[in-house]
Design a protein around this motif. Structure first.
Motif, PDB file in Angstrom:
ATOM      1  N   LEU A 174      41.938  -5.329   2.785  1.00 33.05           N
ATOM      2  CA  LEU A 174      42.565  -4.637   3.916  1.00 33.05           C
ATOM      3  C   LEU A 174      41.910  -4.958   5.256  1.00 33.05           C
ATOM      4  O   LEU A 174      42.366  -4.513   6.301  1.00 33.05           O
ATOM      5  CB  LEU A 174      42.551  -3.131   3.670  1.00 33.05           C
ATOM      6  N   VAL A 175      40.837  -5.754   5.211  1.00 32.28           N
ATOM      7  CA  VAL A 175      40.108  -6.062   6.447  1.00 32.28           C
ATOM      8  C   VAL A 175      41.024  -6.712   7.488  1.00 32.28           C
ATOM      9  O   VAL A 175      40.996  -6.359   8.667  1.00 32.28           O
ATOM     10  CB  VAL A 175      38.890  -6.966   6.150  1.00 32.28           C
ATOM     11  N   THR A 222      56.699  -7.289  14.651  1.00 32.22           N
ATOM     12  CA  THR A 222      56.741  -8.163  13.462  1.00 32.22           C
ATOM     13  C   THR A 222      55.474  -8.049  12.623  1.00 32.22           C
ATOM     14  O   THR A 222      55.522  -8.159  11.403  1.00 32.22           O
ATOM     15  CB  THR A 222      56.933  -9.632  13.880  1.00 32.22           C
ATOM     16  N   GLU A 223      54.320  -7.824  13.272  1.00 31.63           N
ATOM     17  CA  GLU A 223      53.061  -7.721  12.521  1.00 31.63           C
ATOM     18  C   GLU A 223      53.120  -6.621  11.467  1.00 31.63           C
ATOM     19  O   GLU A 223      52.540  -6.743  10.401  1.00 31.63           O
ATOM     20  CB  GLU A 223      51.878  -7.446  13.470  1.00 31.63           C
ATOM     21  N   THR A 224      53.795  -5.513  11.811  1.00 32.51           N
ATOM     22  CA  THR A 224      53.875  -4.416  10.848  1.00 32.51           C
ATOM     23  C   THR A 224      54.503  -4.911   9.551  1.00 32.51           C
ATOM     24  O   THR A 224      53.977  -4.671   8.464  1.00 32.51           O
ATOM     25  CB  THR A 224      54.725  -3.263  11.413  1.00 32.51           C
ATOM     26  N   LYS A 263      54.151  -6.369   4.013  1.00 33.67           N
ATOM     27  CA  LYS A 263      54.568  -7.251   2.928  1.00 33.67           C
ATOM     28  C   LYS A 263      53.327  -7.806   2.208  1.00 33.67           C
ATOM     29  O   LYS A 263      53.271  -7.871   0.992  1.00 33.67           O
ATOM     30  CB  LYS A 263      55.384  -8.412   3.515  1.00 33.67           C
ATOM     31  N   GLN A 264      52.339  -8.188   2.998  1.00 37.01           N
ATOM     32  CA  GLN A 264      51.147  -8.810   2.430  1.00 37.01           C
ATOM     33  C   GLN A 264      50.321  -7.816   1.618  1.00 37.01           C
ATOM     34  O   GLN A 264      49.800  -8.135   0.551  1.00 37.01           O
ATOM     35  CB  GLN A 264      50.300  -9.394   3.559  1.00 37.01           C
ATOM     36  N   ASP A 265      50.182  -6.578   2.124  1.00 32.49           N
ATOM     37  CA  ASP A 265      49.209  -5.647   1.552  1.00 32.49           C
ATOM     38  C   ASP A 265      49.801  -4.466   0.798  1.00 32.49           C
ATOM     39  O   ASP A 265      49.063  -3.564   0.384  1.00 32.49           O
ATOM     40  CB  ASP A 265      48.291  -5.107   2.666  1.00 32.49           C
ATOM     41  N   VAL A 272      49.235   0.627  -2.132  1.00 35.33           N
ATOM     42  CA  VAL A 272      49.716   1.573  -3.148  1.00 35.33           C
ATOM     43  C   VAL A 272      48.618   1.873  -4.172  1.00 35.33           C
ATOM     44  O   VAL A 272      48.340   3.040  -4.483  1.00 35.33           O
ATOM     45  CB  VAL A 272      50.997   1.032  -3.841  1.00 35.33           C
ATOM     46  N   ILE A 273      47.964   0.811  -4.661  1.00 41.05           N
ATOM     47  CA  ILE A 273      46.873   1.035  -5.627  1.00 41.05           C
ATOM     48  C   ILE A 273      45.788   1.890  -4.977  1.00 41.05           C
ATOM     49  O   ILE A 273      45.282   2.846  -5.570  1.00 41.05           O
ATOM     50  CB  ILE A 273      46.261  -0.305  -6.105  1.00 41.05           C
ATOM     51  N   GLY A 274      45.439   1.562  -3.738  1.00 41.47           N
ATOM     52  CA  GLY A 274      44.424   2.331  -3.016  1.00 41.47           C
ATOM     53  C   GLY A 274      44.835   3.784  -2.888  1.00 41.47           C
ATOM     54  O   GLY A 274      44.024   4.691  -3.082  1.00 41.47           O
TER      55      GLY A 274
END
Lengths: 80, 475
Positions: free
Chosen positions: B194-195, B403-405, B410-412, B417-419
């Motif tokens: 997540l960094v 767009t970054e959101t 999408k990436q994380d 969710v696991i976190g």
């Protein structure tokens, strides 16, 4: 004052502080067994006991006493 | 050498375990001391003299504090000198940090071994423990490698018990292995992933950071921070367990708290316990001795704790804001409890359990102010804090979306969710349910497979990870 009497007095004080009229303390009772026995009420309890029996606890007693039985024994020892 | 580095996992750690169990029992503490000094030297060779001096000086302080003196105040004077010595060094480095900024790096574990040296001196002063005559034992307590870089902080009394009385315990050992795997997973897979998102959101200026990215970034930061430190703590506790030590827990699902007081009883618990024993209770008792009101004693003790905590968690004015933020909320919660108690007394009512509505309200209140409080923790300056808060509220002229959101979401998304799931006690809840339904055998059979998979995933991340540090190293 004997062990039984001290236990009775301590129970009375504890009932007031933990707001539980039916609270019963036994030798093996620890803080986790009593609802509301946290660091703040613990210090209030210690202070009330000190005033009631006119004694002064040392830091090792305030922080190190393991259960109610040990607490009562320390009080009995101190007032005799 | 951090716990998640390859040289630790594949060289240092296996050698330690092998050496430890091959040696006869009476040599094991010496072996652990040697291993701890090697571990420290590998990370902080140049400034290792601070640790070594700390060991020698505090060993001597311990002996001095255990003697009786004719002059009444002599012992107190020795105690004060020991505290000034130990905290003086930490303070000096904090001053450097304040003066020269983030280029200054604190010596490895300085805060954490300072907590231990002060605990040692105070435990001896209060006669909770006798002074240790063996300097090697004092050295092991201060430098124990599973705990030296980031805790969990053990009091001397607790550590000494294990140091002398532990024996091999298969369960503790196997639980240790599981904890280490869990810790590696939390740190390497969740926190480190997540960094990128966190940095992207926090490095943006308030006007170009959209509302959605601000919220996403802050939530990701909360997950990152928790898994970073809880992962480290899991590894430390697991390592201790493999050597037969029962180390104290540091986290208990902090984000499931129902008040800010509850949050701090669940977050970095060993720091809380340390401050309670060595700051809060002494101040409270001193006030009681002066016949002050219970509430005054509480407020002064609590203020002491939060000013200290603020000073420890940062430098400059931020320390005051951070400390006061939590002090005001937690004192407010206390006053509210007192008010409810007085009202019950007046109306002759009995204490009753909270209703569902009250419980939900409490959790929402806690979540909101934990979010804002952790944001304060993250921000370097008040202006950054205000800017970020402004972005979240959409008052910096920022847009709602960008767009970054979408890119980061999408990436994380899997990691988030696991976190999220691991941040709340859902797994223990599910396990309990399955056990109750007679599925204990299934869990037992599956558990090794699950841990093996988690371990392999973590290893894959360890090989590819470029982010090496831990958030709490900077304190």
């Amino acid at each position: 004052m004997g062990y039984e009497e001290v236990m009775e007095k301590v129970t009375e004080i504890a009932r007031e502080i933990f707001e539980d009229e039916e609270l019963v303390l036994k030798d093996e009772t620890v803080a986790a067994d009593v609802d509301g026995w946290d660091s703040l009420t613990h210090l209030a309890l210690m202070n009330e006991i000190e005033n009631e029996f006119e004694i002064k606890f040392q830091m090792k007693e305030v922080q190190g006493i393991k259960n109610v039985g040990e607490l009562v024994r320390v009080i009995v020892e101190r007032i005799s | 050498m951090t716990f998640t580095s390859l040289e630790f996992i594949f060289i240092f750690f296996p050698l330690c375990i092998a050496g430890y169990y091959l040696l006869p029992k009476k040599c094991r503490n010496y072996f652990l001391l040697a291993a701890s000094l090697v571990f420290y030297a590998a990370g902080e060779w140049k400034r290792m003299y601070i640790l070594v001096a700390g060991i020698i000086v505090n060993y001597v302080f311990g002996l001095l504090l255990s003697r009786e003196y004719k002059a009444k105040k002599a012992k107190l004077l020795i105690l004060i000198s020991s505290i000034i010595y130990n905290f003086g060094i930490l303070f000096y480095y904090k001053l450097l940090l304040y003066r020269y900024g983030s280029g200054v790096i604190l010596p490895l574990g300085l805060s954490y071994f300072t907590f231990r040296t002060v605990s040692y001196c105070l435990d001896v002063y209060w006669e909770m423990m006798p002074a240790n005559k063996n300097i090697a034992d004092v050295a092991l307590y201060i430098s124990f490698f599973p705990q030296i870089s980031m805790g969990p902080i053990s009091s001397y009394s607790d550590f000494a018990r294990d140091m002398y009385e532990r024996s091999f315990d298969t369960r503790l050992f196997l639980d240790g292995v599981k904890r280490i795997i869990m810790g590696l997973f939390k740190k390497l897979v969740i926190a480190n992933s997540l960094v990128g998102l966190v940095d992207a959101s926090f490095n943006m200026d308030p006007a170009s950071r959209s509302i959605s990215l601000a919220w996403l970034g802050l939530i990701a930061y909360l997950i990152q921070l928790y898994f970073d430190f809880a992962g480290y703590s899991d590894i430390a506790i697991g390592l201790g367990g493999m050597f037969g030590f029962t180390l104290p827990e540091n986290f208990n699902y902090p984000y499931a708290a129902s008040s800010l007081k509850d949050f701090w009883n669940r977050w970095h618990m060993t720091l809380g316990a340390w401050m309670k024993s060595y700051i809060y209770i002494p101040i409270f008792r001193a006030c009681q001795g002066k016949k002050m009101k219970q509430l005054t004693c509480y407020l002064l003790g609590s203020l002491g704790v939060w000013l200290f905590s603020g000073a420890w968690h940062g430098v400059g004015m931020k320390t005051i804001y951070f400390g006061l933020y939590y002090f005001l909320f937690i004192a407010g919660e206390r006053l509210f409890e007192d008010w409810k108690k007085a009202r019950r007394k007046k109306l002759g009512l009995k204490k009753r359990p909270d209703t569902l509505l009250e419980k939900t309200g409490a959790h929402i209140y806690a979540a909101v102010f934990i979010l804002i409080g952790q944001l304060l923790f993250k921000c370097q300056s008040v202006s950054q804090y205000v800017g970020y808060l402004g972005s979240m509220l959409g008052i910096t002229g920022n847009s709602a979306n960008q767009t970054e959101t979408y890119f980061y979401l999408k990436q994380d998304i899997v990691i988030l969710v696991i976190g999220g799931i691991f941040s709340f006690p859902l797994i223990p809840f599910a396990t309990k349910r399955i056990k109750a339904a007679g599925g204990e055998k299934v869990i037992k059979a599956l558990s090794p497979v699950v841990y093996l998979v988690l371990f392999l995933i973590s290893l894959a991340f360890a090989f590819t990870s470029t982010y090496k540090s831990f958030v709490y190293f900077m304190f």
